[in-house]
Design an enzyme around this catalytic site. Structure first.
Site, short mmCIF file in Angstrom:
data_model
loop_
_atom_site.label_atom_id
_atom_site.label_comp_id
_atom_site.label_asym_id
_atom_site.label_seq_id
_atom_site.Cartn_x
_atom_site.Cartn_y
_atom_site.Cartn_z
N LYS A 2 6.04 9.18 5.83
CA LYS A 2 6.97 8.38 6.66
C LYS A 2 8.29 8.16 5.90
CE LYS A 2 8.66 5.26 9.54
NZ LYS A 2 9.05 5.42 10.90
N LYS A 41 15.30 -1.52 5.51
CA LYS A 41 13.98 -1.85 4.95
C LYS A 41 13.29 -0.56 4.50
CE LYS A 41 10.04 -1.92 6.79
NZ LYS A 41 8.94 -1.98 7.74
P1 NAP Z 1 8.76 -6.69 15.29
O1 NAP Z 1 9.09 -6.54 16.72
O2 NAP Z 1 9.66 -7.49 14.42
O3 NAP Z 1 7.27 -7.27 15.19
C1 NAP Z 1 6.67 -7.63 13.98
C2 NAP Z 1 5.32 -8.22 14.27
O4 NAP Z 1 4.68 -8.53 13.03
C3 NAP Z 1 5.36 -9.53 15.07
O5 NAP Z 1 4.24 -9.54 15.92
C4 NAP Z 1 5.24 -10.59 13.97
O6 NAP Z 1 4.69 -11.81 14.44
C5 NAP Z 1 4.28 -9.89 13.04
N1 NAP Z 1 4.36 -10.40 11.66
C6 NAP Z 1 5.34 -10.17 10.75
N2 NAP Z 1 5.08 -10.76 9.58
C7 NAP Z 1 3.88 -11.38 9.75
C8 NAP Z 1 3.06 -12.16 8.89
N3 NAP Z 1 3.42 -12.40 7.62
N4 NAP Z 1 1.91 -12.66 9.39
C9 NAP Z 1 1.55 -12.40 10.68
N5 NAP Z 1 2.27 -11.67 11.53
C10 NAP Z 1 3.42 -11.17 11.07
O7 NAP Z 1 8.65 -5.25 14.55
P2 NAP Z 1 8.33 -3.80 15.18
O8 NAP Z 1 9.61 -3.18 15.59
O9 NAP Z 1 7.20 -3.91 16.14
O10 NAP Z 1 7.87 -3.03 13.85
C11 NAP Z 1 6.57 -3.15 13.31
C12 NAP Z 1 6.42 -2.10 12.20
O11 NAP Z 1 6.61 -0.78 12.74
C13 NAP Z 1 7.43 -2.25 11.05
O12 NAP Z 1 6.81 -1.96 9.82
C14 NAP Z 1 8.49 -1.20 11.41
O13 NAP Z 1 9.18 -0.74 10.27
C15 NAP Z 1 7.63 -0.11 12.02
N6 NAP Z 1 8.34 0.77 12.96
C16 NAP Z 1 9.20 0.25 13.90
C17 NAP Z 1 9.86 1.12 14.76
C18 NAP Z 1 10.82 0.60 15.81
O14 NAP Z 1 11.53 1.40 16.41
N7 NAP Z 1 10.84 -0.71 16.10
C19 NAP Z 1 9.64 2.50 14.68
C20 NAP Z 1 8.75 3.00 13.74
C21 NAP Z 1 8.10 2.12 12.87
P3 NAP Z 1 5.62 -12.90 15.19
O15 NAP Z 1 5.63 -12.53 16.63
O16 NAP Z 1 4.95 -14.19 14.92
O17 NAP Z 1 6.99 -12.82 14.55
#
Ligand code: NAP
Length: 297
Positions: free
Chosen positions: A175, A243
């Protein structure tokens, strides 16, 4: 029987996690979910998932637990913390982390689970929220081959290109290779557009003339025109990209591997963040180069 996994737990219902859950339910899996902010569970519960009260509670009700949270400390917290998955999952269970985090932290977490007889797969994804909604994510999986084979139907419910790339940590490593390719190519597109503009060629014509040749790339075809049109709406935000670049640079340091091009892109993005552009799409990298034109904007 041994091979058919039916009970899945899912932790982290963010932009990516929520649509991935809906695809698992559509594929017929029984799903138990947990989100730190409980309100975000509503739509997935309405689609048929059971809500749990903590990550360990999810694990008590699941054979396989998937985590999709933000960064390395977050995965450590939901898996190894005081209310973590490790306290609820049974021997023979499997934890799959699909977040993008550090390869070395991944191996550390896997080591703790291994002592409890629990297998671990790291399975980060590429394809963005549109890929998560459509169930067409690219999934790069590290870990034990047998566990991967058992979990393959789970991956197939969420993704299209599913590749077992090696042992634990190698999914995250691939990744990060993906992020090096994406971001250094982005910088090349910015420079070519700046070069065309300065030399008096219509940059959109330059993009059309080059994109199907040896210089073609997703970045050139998709981000190039946006840069020219000053369309900086986020497909993928600079803050999130940073990040991943930080994770790649840290992993490079751990291996004593210099990544000069990546470090430069990271610094240029930092100047965008300092200018308040962190929530813009990664094509806003060109703004950093435009600032270097010293008043010629
Ligand atoms: P997001 O919308 O910010 O969601 C993050 C989730 O993680 C939320 O449900 C949050 O809970 C939870 N969370 C974070 N820290 C936590 C903790 N310490 N304890 C419990 N829950 C926690 O992020 P996302 O876009 O879905 O991305 C998730 C992952 O996929 C990341 O690692 C990102 O780099 C990767 N990713 C993202 C994309 C993209 O296009 N978005 C593409 C590929 C990979 P709350 O609701 O309580 O905040």
């Amino acid at each position: 029987m041994e091979n058919s996994i039916k009970r899945i737990g899912f932790i982290g219902l963010g932009i990516m996690g929520r649509p991935m859950c809906l695809n698992l339910i559509r594929a017929g899996f029984s799903l138990t979910i947990y989100n730190r902010t409980p309100g975000r569970m509503k739509s997935v519960v309405a689609a048929g998932a059971h809500a749990a009260t903590s990550p360990s509670n999810v694990a008590e009700m699941s054979d396989v637990v998937i985590t999709m949270v933000t960064d390395s400390p977050d995965v450590k917290e939901v898996v190894l913390g005081s209310e973590g998955v490790i306290h609820g999952i049974g021997t023979g269970g499997i934890v799959i982390d699909m977040s993008t985090i550090s390869p070395s932290v991944t191996r550390e977490i896997a080591g703790h689970l291994d002592k409890r007889g629990v297998q671990f797969l790291d399975a980060p994804v590429s394809g963005g929220d549109s890929g998560a909604i459509a169930g067409t994510l690219a999934i790069m999986v590290g870990g034990d081959r047998q566990s991967y084979d058992r979990c393959r139907p789970i991956f197939e419910a969420m993704g299209k290109t599913i590749t077992h790339v090696g042992g634990v940590g190698m999914g995250q490593t691939v990744k990060l290779c993906n992020q090096i390719l994406v971001s250094v190519t982005n910088l090349a597109v910015c420079e070519a557009i700046e070069f065309a503009e300065r030399a008096g060629v219509d940059p959109l014509v330059m993009v059309e003339a080059t994109r199907n040749g040896a210089a073609g790339s997703w970045q050139l075809s998709n981000l190039g025109a946006k840069m020219v049109r000053n369309d900086f709406a986020p497909g993928f935000m600079i803050d999130l990209q940073q990040k991943d670049l930080r994770l790649a640079l840290e992993a490079g340091c751990e291996m004593q591997l210099s990544l000069p091009a990546l470090a430069m892109v990271h610094q240029l993005f930092l100047s965008c963040q300092a200018a308040g552009e962190g929530k813009e799409g990664t094509q806003a990298l060109i703004k950093a180069l435009r600032r270097l034109r010293q008043g010629k904007l």
